[in-house]
Design an enzyme around this catalytic site. Structure first.
Site, mmCIF file in Angstrom:
data_model
loop_
_atom_site.group_PDB
_atom_site.id
_atom_site.type_symbol
_atom_site.label_atom_id
_atom_site.label_comp_id
_atom_site.label_asym_id
_atom_site.label_seq_id
_atom_site.Cartn_x
_atom_site.Cartn_y
_atom_site.Cartn_z
ATOM 1 C CE LYS A 34 173.365 33.870 -19.847
ATOM 2 N NZ LYS A 34 173.549 34.617 -21.094
HETATM 3 C C1 LIG Z 1 175.070 37.737 -15.353
HETATM 4 C C2 LIG Z 1 174.052 38.027 -16.413
HETATM 5 N N1 LIG Z 1 172.940 38.680 -16.085
HETATM 6 C C3 LIG Z 1 171.987 38.972 -16.992
HETATM 7 C C4 LIG Z 1 172.131 38.603 -18.314
HETATM 8 C C5 LIG Z 1 171.077 38.993 -19.305
HETATM 9 O O1 LIG Z 1 170.410 37.875 -19.799
HETATM 10 P P1 LIG Z 1 169.438 38.027 -21.052
HETATM 11 O O2 LIG Z 1 170.283 38.025 -22.274
HETATM 12 O O3 LIG Z 1 168.537 36.837 -20.957
HETATM 13 O O4 LIG Z 1 168.701 39.304 -20.863
HETATM 14 C C6 LIG Z 1 173.267 37.914 -18.726
HETATM 15 C C7 LIG Z 1 173.438 37.523 -20.128
HETATM 16 O O5 LIG Z 1 174.471 37.139 -20.599
HETATM 17 C C8 LIG Z 1 174.261 37.609 -17.753
HETATM 18 O O6 LIG Z 1 175.378 36.960 -18.106
#
Ligand SMILES: Cc1ncc(COP(=O)(O)O)c(C=O)c1O
Length: 389
Positions: A193
């Site tokens: 990210k």
């Molecule tokens: C649009 C979106 N929402 C939620 C997430 C979930 O994030 P995390 O890996 O921090 O749980 C991601 C992860 O790639 C994502 O791209």
């Protein structure tokens, strides 16, 4: 004549960590070598929460261990459960939808906007029923969705909006940060990210003090601290660790610079691809875009081959690794068993077959961008030639 290969990996971290990040983590670890040392998250947690909330334009931030858990906690704080419906886009990571399904709610997919690929407020309006208990738009790739229209829908129908801001650290809507919009926003600090807290991490931001407190309690066993410790709700342990919090502070201090680097590269790529008519470029790459992902679409109506053929040619002939954000959420096997409505989403259905994320990161050399253009153009020509033979 083919050009020399210049392999470009879809590097997740992309050289984002520097000496100050290493020093911040080392300081925490060194302090823990003392007999009196501990890993209790203060003062880093309070400092990081305050700084992050300020940066994202919210009055409060609650740090958690991922965006997935941030979304789960928001669903719990809204008391989402069986009989409820939650509206989400199909073009997203699976957890935008599974956070609702995990609470027993029905997942209702609404279409995305053809230009921005973010959830369309018009499509959402069509899917609202008396059972709708939340809407979860995604700021796709780092571009803010139509926050104003969602606020209008929210107040008209009394439905809370939880933004999936996993891609949106640093994103702005009309010049303003988006972390205070709606009921809450859920951010990700996972490896690839805009910044990361040692590989995993996330946050909930909100302007609602009571909601922030409800999320905080749920993330920490339902604890309320005071002269006597209380457990006031069923809660969990979704906390971030002290070294993660420390590095969150150093990463946050550099985020505007990191996004500026991304923006320069994304804008250059727009210029380089502007005349490639087989591709549909991102609608807008301008200041305020969080520039998390550079996503082009193969215009499958113009060419006689599919997205996967293009990705394979890029990989085999040019050593260019790409990825897909995202296959439609409902295409995952688990959704066969999950109550959901996928009707009337033609834009997302097509986009999910066409999107390709290019490997562009904050420190990608500009020569790589030239190579990416050449690789794309030559791959498309090769596949077109094959198709016409
Ligand atoms: C649009 C979106 N929402 C939620 C997430 C979930 O994030 P995390 O890996 O921090 O749980 C991601 C992860 O790639 C994502 O791209």
């Amino acid at each position: 004549m083919t050009m020399p290969k210049r392999p470009i990996r879809f590097a997740t971290l992309g050289g984002l960590f520097e000496q100050d990040d290493v020093d911040a983590v080392t300081k925490v670890l060194m302090a823990a070598t003392e007999p009196s040392g501990d890993f209790f998250p203060l003062p880093e947690e309070a400092d990081f929460q305050q700084a992050f909330a300020r940066h994202e334009g919210a009055s409060a931030a609650v740090m958690v261990n991922s965006c997935g858990t941030a979304l789960d906690l928001c669903m719990m704080a809204l008391n989402i459960g069986a009989g409820d419906e939650v509206i989400v886009p199909p073009l997203t990571f699976v957890c935008t939808a599974t956070c609702a399904a995990a609470r027993g709610a029905k997942v209702v997919f609404a279409d995305v906007d053809p230009a921005t690929l973010c959830l369309s407020p018009t499509a959402v309006r069509e899917k609202i029923t008396h059972r709708t208990k939340a809407i979860i738009p995604v700021h796709f790739a780092g571009l803010a969705c139509d926050v104003r229209e969602f606020e209008r829908l929210s107040s008209q129908y009394g439905i809370p909006v939880i933004y999936d801001a996993a891609h949106a650290v640093g994103t702005r809507f009309e010049g303003q940060p988006i972390g205070g919009c709606g009921q809450a926003s859920c951010y990700s600090f996972q490896s690839n990210k805009n910044f990361t807290t040692l590989g995993e991490g996330g946050a909930v931001t909100t302007n609602d003090k009571a909601f922030a407190e409800a999320v905080r309690q749920k993330k920490t066993f339902g604890f309320v601290y005071g002269p006597k410790l209380g457990v006031v709700t069923i809660g969990f342990n979704y906390r971030m660790t002290k070294p993660q919090l420390a590095v969150g502070l150093t990463q946050l201090a550099k985020i505007d610079r990191t996004i500026a680097w991304r923006l320069e590269r994304f804008q250059r790529m727009q210029e380089l691809l502007i005349d490639v008519e087989e591709l549909i470029l991102p609608a807008s790459i301008a200041p305020g875009h969080g520039c998390h992902l550079y996503v082009v679409r193969l215009n499958t109506e113009r060419v006689g081959f599919g997205r996967e053929q293009l990705r394979e040619t890029l990989k085999e002939q040019f050593g260019v690794q790409t990825t897909v954000h995202y296959p439609a959420v409902w295409s995952w096997e688990a959704f066969e068993a999950i109550d959901h409505d996928r009707s009337a989403c033609p834009v997302a259905e097509r986009a999910c077959q066409e999107v390709i994320s290019l490997p562009i990161f904050p420190k990608t050399p500009f020569e790589d961008l030239d190579y990416l253009r050449t690789a794309l153009v030559e791959s498309i020509h090769t596949l077109k030639r094959k198709g016409s033979q």
